[in-house]
Design a protein around this motif. Structure first.
Motif, mmCIF file in Angstrom:
data_model
loop_
_atom_site.group_PDB
_atom_site.id
_atom_site.type_symbol
_atom_site.label_atom_id
_atom_site.label_comp_id
_atom_site.label_asym_id
_atom_site.label_seq_id
_atom_site.Cartn_x
_atom_site.Cartn_y
_atom_site.Cartn_z
ATOM 1 N N LYS A 60 0.859 -1.183 0.000
ATOM 2 C CA LYS A 60 0.000 0.000 0.000
ATOM 3 C C LYS A 60 0.897 1.234 0.000
ATOM 4 O O LYS A 60 1.790 1.359 0.846
ATOM 5 N N ILE A 61 0.636 2.119 -0.976
ATOM 6 C CA ILE A 61 1.411 3.357 -1.073
ATOM 7 C C ILE A 61 0.502 4.509 -0.669
ATOM 8 O O ILE A 61 -0.590 4.681 -1.226
ATOM 9 N N ASN A 62 0.962 5.298 0.284
ATOM 10 C CA ASN A 62 0.140 6.391 0.798
ATOM 11 C C ASN A 62 0.044 7.547 -0.201
ATOM 12 O O ASN A 62 -1.014 8.115 -0.428
ATOM 13 N N GLN A 87 13.064 15.901 -5.741
ATOM 14 C CA GLN A 87 12.935 14.439 -5.636
ATOM 15 C C GLN A 87 11.500 14.004 -5.933
ATOM 16 O O GLN A 87 10.552 14.773 -5.756
ATOM 17 N N LEU A 88 11.379 12.761 -6.344
ATOM 18 C CA LEU A 88 10.063 12.145 -6.460
ATOM 19 C C LEU A 88 9.876 11.274 -5.215
ATOM 20 O O LEU A 88 10.615 10.308 -5.000
ATOM 21 N N PHE A 89 8.918 11.671 -4.384
ATOM 22 C CA PHE A 89 8.708 10.983 -3.105
ATOM 23 C C PHE A 89 7.671 9.861 -3.260
ATOM 24 O O PHE A 89 6.605 10.081 -3.846
ATOM 25 N N ILE A 90 8.009 8.705 -2.732
ATOM 26 C CA ILE A 90 7.055 7.587 -2.669
ATOM 27 C C ILE A 90 6.898 7.239 -1.202
ATOM 28 O O ILE A 90 7.857 6.805 -0.547
ATOM 29 N N ARG A 91 5.694 7.501 -0.677
ATOM 30 C CA ARG A 91 5.474 7.269 0.758
ATOM 31 C C ARG A 91 4.813 5.911 0.991
ATOM 32 O O ARG A 91 3.686 5.672 0.563
ATOM 33 N N PHE A 92 5.531 5.023 1.678
ATOM 34 C CA PHE A 92 5.024 3.688 1.999
ATOM 35 C C PHE A 92 4.174 3.740 3.271
ATOM 36 O O PHE A 92 4.453 4.528 4.172
ATOM 37 N N CYS A 93 3.154 2.891 3.307
ATOM 38 C CA CYS A 93 2.277 2.832 4.485
ATOM 39 C C CYS A 93 2.902 1.971 5.582
ATOM 40 O O CYS A 93 3.673 1.057 5.300
ATOM 41 N N GLY A 94 2.533 2.268 6.813
ATOM 42 C CA GLY A 94 2.940 1.435 7.944
ATOM 43 C C GLY A 94 4.280 1.827 8.535
ATOM 44 O O GLY A 94 5.166 2.323 7.828
ATOM 45 N N CYS A 95 4.393 1.644 9.847
ATOM 46 C CA CYS A 95 5.674 1.893 10.521
ATOM 47 C C CYS A 95 5.769 0.956 11.728
ATOM 48 O O CYS A 95 4.746 0.606 12.328
ATOM 49 N N ASP A 117 4.111 13.223 12.869
ATOM 50 C CA ASP A 117 2.895 13.887 12.378
ATOM 51 C C ASP A 117 2.594 13.446 10.943
ATOM 52 O O ASP A 117 1.908 14.129 10.194
ATOM 53 N N THR A 118 3.151 12.290 10.562
ATOM 54 C CA THR A 118 2.982 11.832 9.183
ATOM 55 C C THR A 118 1.773 10.913 9.066
ATOM 56 O O THR A 118 1.597 9.998 9.870
ATOM 57 N N GLU A 119 0.971 11.166 8.060
ATOM 58 C CA GLU A 119 -0.185 10.296 7.761
ATOM 59 C C GLU A 119 0.327 9.197 6.830
ATOM 60 O O GLU A 119 0.804 9.484 5.735
ATOM 61 N N PHE A 120 0.307 7.962 7.306
ATOM 62 C CA PHE A 120 0.843 6.914 6.427
ATOM 63 C C PHE A 120 0.004 5.634 6.473
ATOM 64 O O PHE A 120 0.511 4.559 6.173
ATOM 65 N N GLU A 121 -1.262 5.727 6.862
ATOM 66 C CA GLU A 121 -2.064 4.499 6.922
ATOM 67 C C GLU A 121 -2.901 4.272 5.668
ATOM 68 O O GLU A 121 -2.984 3.155 5.175
ATOM 69 N N GLY A 134 8.245 7.170 4.377
ATOM 70 C CA GLY A 134 7.123 6.494 5.022
ATOM 71 C C GLY A 134 6.519 7.373 6.091
ATOM 72 O O GLY A 134 6.648 8.602 6.030
ATOM 73 N N GLY A 135 6.035 6.653 7.105
ATOM 74 C CA GLY A 135 6.154 5.243 7.417
ATOM 75 C C GLY A 135 7.613 4.738 7.357
ATOM 76 O O GLY A 135 8.553 5.515 7.406
ATOM 77 N N GLU A 136 7.693 3.430 7.256
ATOM 78 C CA GLU A 136 9.014 2.805 7.179
ATOM 79 C C GLU A 136 9.086 1.946 5.916
ATOM 80 O O GLU A 136 8.540 0.839 5.886
ATOM 81 N N PRO A 137 9.785 2.431 4.881
ATOM 82 C CA PRO A 137 9.850 1.707 3.603
ATOM 83 C C PRO A 137 10.449 0.308 3.729
ATOM 84 O O PRO A 137 10.091 -0.583 2.962
#
Ligand code: SF4
Length: 226
Positions: free
Chosen positions: A6-8, A25-33, A41-45, A75-78
């Motif tokens: 799941k990618i946020n 940069q092109l950021f890809i935010r992964f869900c979950g940590c 304060d990061t929304e990653f779910e 992320g989260g934690e990639p």
């Protein structure tokens, strides 16, 4: 089972932290940590599901990769998604640099994809700033040892509660691993949570033990980008 994650969110922006500050940069935010830092304060779910190929196709279609300094895995934690990354990253065929932002706790997962990572932005999690136990910081040390051979820096978010023991521990991590240390004052609604004089004192304490340390606040908050 399909190799899906799941990618946020996926977005283009300017890196606001550490030594590559200011690059696009092109950021890809992964869900979950796997951690729960007090200041997070990061929304990653929430997010959308991708396979390695469908994420690669989307990115290649929607962005001109030649205009970016690097892809930032965040992320989260990639590294929770290391099985996905193991298939996803080779698709780029080294045409763009890969920058990994990590909480530096999943050393074995990192080993699985290390060959595809150009820059590691690793955290050292101070108990005084994160509310996490001291074992996480020890884990960060182990992770940084495992980064040898990859361009790596360690980011240390601190506030007024930073202790001399923490400073000594982190500076010695720098000494042993040779990684650059980047001190980042914790931010609050009004800006930096600590004054410039305090920042200078903390930097002096670090450099008296380990010179390869510098202070870089979160620049994206000043220039008002994500
Ligand atoms: S490691 Fe990062 S994403 Fe995870 S809780 Fe801490 S600040 Fe948030």
């Amino acid at each position: 089972m399909a190799n899906e994650v799941k990618i946020n969110e996926i977005f283009a922006s300017i890196q606001g932290e550490g030594p590559v500050v200011g690059y696009k940069q092109l950021f890809i935010r992964f869900c979950g940590c796997n951690l729960k830092c007090e200041y997070c304060d990061t929304e990653f779910e929430k997010g959308d599901i991708y396979t390695p190929q469908s994420l690669y196709d989307k990115i290649s279609k929607e962005y001109n990769l030649g205009t970016f300094h690097s892809i930032s895995l965040t992320g989260g934690e990639p590294l929770l998604s290391y099985k996905f990354l193991k298939e996803f990253l080779p698709l780029f065929n080294r045409k763009i640099k890969v920058y990994l932002e990590t909480n530096a706790t999943l050393s074995d997962n990192f080993s699985q994809i290390k060959d595809f990572i150009d820059i590691v932005a690793a955290d050292i999690k101070l108990p005084s700033a994160t509310g996490l136990g001291v074992n996480i910081m020890k884990n960060n040390f182990q992770f940084l040892r495992n980064c040898s051979g990859v361009d790596t820096f360690a980011k240390i978010v601190f506030d007024e509660n930073i202790t001399d023991e923490e400073i000594k521990f982190c500076a010695n991590i720098g000494k042993e691993t040779g990684v650059e240390l980047v001190l980042q004052p914790k931010m609050d609604a009004a800006g930096m949570s600590v004054g410039s004089e305090f920042c200078e004192q903390i930097l002096d304490k670090f450099t008296s033990i380990y010179l390869n340390t510098r202070l870089i606040p979160q620049v994206h908050k000043f220039i008002n980008v994500r």
